[in-house]
Design an enzyme around this catalytic site. Sequence first.
Site, PDB file in Angstrom:
ATOM      1  N   CYS A  56       1.654   2.719   3.421  1.00 44.27           N
ATOM      2  CA  CYS A  56       1.947   1.597   4.306  1.00 44.27           C
ATOM      3  C   CYS A  56       3.432   1.552   4.641  1.00 44.27           C
ATOM      4  O   CYS A  56       4.278   1.676   3.751  1.00 44.27           O
ATOM      5  CB  CYS A  56       1.535   0.351   3.533  1.00 44.27           C
ATOM      6  SG  CYS A  56       2.097  -1.134   4.272  1.00 44.27           S
ATOM      7  N   GLY A 116      -2.637   5.954   6.013  1.00 39.42           N
ATOM      8  CA  GLY A 116      -2.766   4.511   6.207  1.00 39.42           C
ATOM      9  C   GLY A 116      -3.620   4.253   7.431  1.00 39.42           C
ATOM     10  O   GLY A 116      -3.640   5.059   8.367  1.00 39.42           O
ATOM     11  N   GLY A 161       0.805  -1.222   0.000  1.00 38.56           N
ATOM     12  CA  GLY A 161       0.000   0.000   0.000  1.00 38.56           C
ATOM     13  C   GLY A 161       0.838   1.273   0.000  1.00 38.56           C
ATOM     14  O   GLY A 161       1.926   1.318   0.583  1.00 38.56           O
ATOM     15  N   GLY A 221      -0.793  -1.201  -3.799  1.00 34.12           N
ATOM     16  CA  GLY A 221       0.380  -1.142  -4.666  1.00 34.12           C
ATOM     17  C   GLY A 221       0.106  -0.699  -6.085  1.00 34.12           C
ATOM     18  O   GLY A 221       0.999  -0.741  -6.930  1.00 34.12           O
ATOM     19  N   GLY A 256      -6.461   2.456  -3.157  1.00 31.91           N
ATOM     20  CA  GLY A 256      -6.501   3.478  -2.113  1.00 31.91           C
ATOM     21  C   GLY A 256      -5.881   4.765  -2.622  1.00 31.91           C
ATOM     22  O   GLY A 256      -6.556   5.639  -3.168  1.00 31.91           O
TER      23      GLY A 256
HETATM   24  P1  XMP Z   1      -2.855   1.706  -2.177  1.00 34.27           P
HETATM   25  O1  XMP Z   1      -1.490   1.368  -2.691  1.00 34.27           O
HETATM   26  O2  XMP Z   1      -3.889   1.617  -3.219  1.00 34.27           O
HETATM   27  O3  XMP Z   1      -3.185   0.541  -1.112  1.00 34.27           O
HETATM   28  O4  XMP Z   1      -2.871   2.995  -1.429  1.00 34.27           O
HETATM   29  C1  XMP Z   1      -4.363   0.512  -0.373  1.00 34.27           C
HETATM   30  C2  XMP Z   1      -4.256  -0.581   0.657  1.00 34.27           C
HETATM   31  O5  XMP Z   1      -3.205  -0.339   1.596  1.00 34.27           O
HETATM   32  C3  XMP Z   1      -3.474  -1.084   2.794  1.00 34.27           C
HETATM   33  N1  XMP Z   1      -3.283  -0.195   3.929  1.00 34.27           N
HETATM   34  C4  XMP Z   1      -2.280  -0.281   4.818  1.00 34.27           C
HETATM   35  N2  XMP Z   1      -1.283  -1.157   4.937  1.00 34.27           N
HETATM   36  N3  XMP Z   1      -0.484   0.015   6.819  1.00 34.27           N
HETATM   37  C5  XMP Z   1      -0.418  -1.027   5.965  1.00 34.27           C
HETATM   38  O6  XMP Z   1       0.485  -1.871   6.122  1.00 34.27           O
HETATM   39  C6  XMP Z   1      -1.466   0.953   6.766  1.00 34.27           C
HETATM   40  O7  XMP Z   1      -1.513   1.890   7.550  1.00 34.27           O
HETATM   41  C7  XMP Z   1      -2.418   0.784   5.714  1.00 34.27           C
HETATM   42  N4  XMP Z   1      -3.524   1.480   5.363  1.00 34.27           N
HETATM   43  C8  XMP Z   1      -4.019   0.849   4.267  1.00 34.27           C
HETATM   44  C9  XMP Z   1      -4.900  -1.570   2.703  1.00 34.27           C
HETATM   45  O8  XMP Z   1      -4.882  -2.937   2.413  1.00 34.27           O
HETATM   46  C10 XMP Z   1      -5.462  -0.719   1.572  1.00 34.27           C
HETATM   47  O9  XMP Z   1      -6.578  -1.278   0.944  1.00 34.27           O
END
Ligand code: XMP
Length: 486
Positions: A313, A393, A310, A345, A366
């Site tokens: 993340c 996140g 993410g 990702g 996200g």
């Molecule tokens: P993208 O890359 O689209 O990913 O922004 C969205 C996904 O990221 C995850 N997510 C997190 N993973 N710490 C993490 O390890 C965080 O604080 C966090 N917030 C979101 C989640 O699966 C989301 O759908």
Amino acid sequence: MRSIERDWLRRALWGCTFDDFLIAPGWGIAKSRKEISLASKFSHNIRLKIPIVSANMDTITGARMAIAIAKEGGLGIIHRYLSIADQVSKVEEVKREENFIIEKPYSIFAHQTINEARKLMAKNKVGGLMVVNDSGKLVGILTNRDIRYCAETELVSSRMTSPPELLTAKLAEISLEKAKALMDQHCLEKLPLVDADFNLKGLITSKDIENMEKYPLANKDTNGQLIVGAAIGATGDYIERTAELIKANVDVIVLDIANAQSDVGLAAVVNFRKNFPSMELVVGNIVIPEAIAVFMRQDVNGFKVGLGPGSACTTRKNTNIGVPQAQAVYTCLMASSVPICADGGIKRNGSIAEALILGAGSVMIGGMFAGTDESPGLVFRDSTGRKVKSFRGMASREAMYEKLRAEEADDPYEISSRISPEGIEKNVEYRGSVVPMIADIIGNLASTISYMGAMSLQEAKEMFMERPTSFLIKLSEAAKRESWER
Ligand code: XMP
């Protein structure tokens, strides 16, 4: 796919993610990208017209994002860092957005005041109220045009339109074509529906009819309402939360914790199934194929796959734990007989196509949807004067604080300042509406499919899995520079 190719693919993907590969083109046969079907599934019973899901993050998916995505054919998952009542009201907002027939229109009594009517309209964001008597019979209709300048103390009865001026239709006899003709002939914006005794039975609005024509791909349930999902945790109020979300007609529950492949995750799923044997359930996040097999025995309907890719993340940086996303998607797919959603990702549109071709039924987004009109939060200017919105996140300190506050914890500030975060908060540039972004994603995805020589996403995936060695190209460092440096 033959086992020799399966092995080759597994080895090729090991330790790799989206930017490590290109997909080789095939012999194109599509005459136009418009002919290409992007239909897919989020979970066993949740169909998608486009394979795009907005992330259950508190700076990404509230009601507005879920509505926008579902109207384009995808799905939004309402985040869980808010009270049960607030999460339920967001699901209800999505469900009310599009209807052919609104089954329970907002109503008021004739003896109530205009002040009360104005408050009810503002609270529920509607432009009209049905006026009923104590036994539920329709006696009139009141729209905001009727009460624009009148005194607050006036009664609804003095301003409403009542029969014979008020036109109605019988619920049992109405169809889309009849409603359109009637509303067109009498220049009506709202058509109340009644039964033979004039009991209020529903409402058709011109806005709903226009929406049906404007959003032909809208992803709807059997009642004609937009599809929506909601996230829950694995401890605390998750059973009570689910019960309330189901009452609001949520279509799918996403059990969402950082590491579902755990005793806590499994216990929650077992308890969930005991309480809700037939509710559609997607479990995440998971990256271990063996864990998929364990959850399959609990009648899980789909999986959310990803650990650490993410954009907000820091899990990989702070714990050194994770699995590169291309590897995770493919290995989990091989273990699952229900659809998987590739979560996290995605930084460019091409990676969406790649995740899908590698087997994901959908892609959760996200960060790419952050900073849009539809994402929750305000637009403000940063120190350089740029227009920005906040994105964070869900394991960031700031999101933890918000969660504790929603749970009415004793000292959210103190508790959240002591956690070790695995996510960050940052400002992202304001980007306008998400709708043109989705149009670009759809167009680019249709192009990938057309370049591969297929007519649908499903066909492209099958072609890839039949002949992975013809399509997947692992890139050298020079090829990566040639492909991605722009
Ligand atoms: P993208 O890359 O689209 O990913 O922004 C969205 C996904 O990221 C995850 N997510 C997190 N993973 N710490 C993490 O390890 C965080 O604080 C966090 N917030 C979101 C989640 O699966 C989301 O759908």
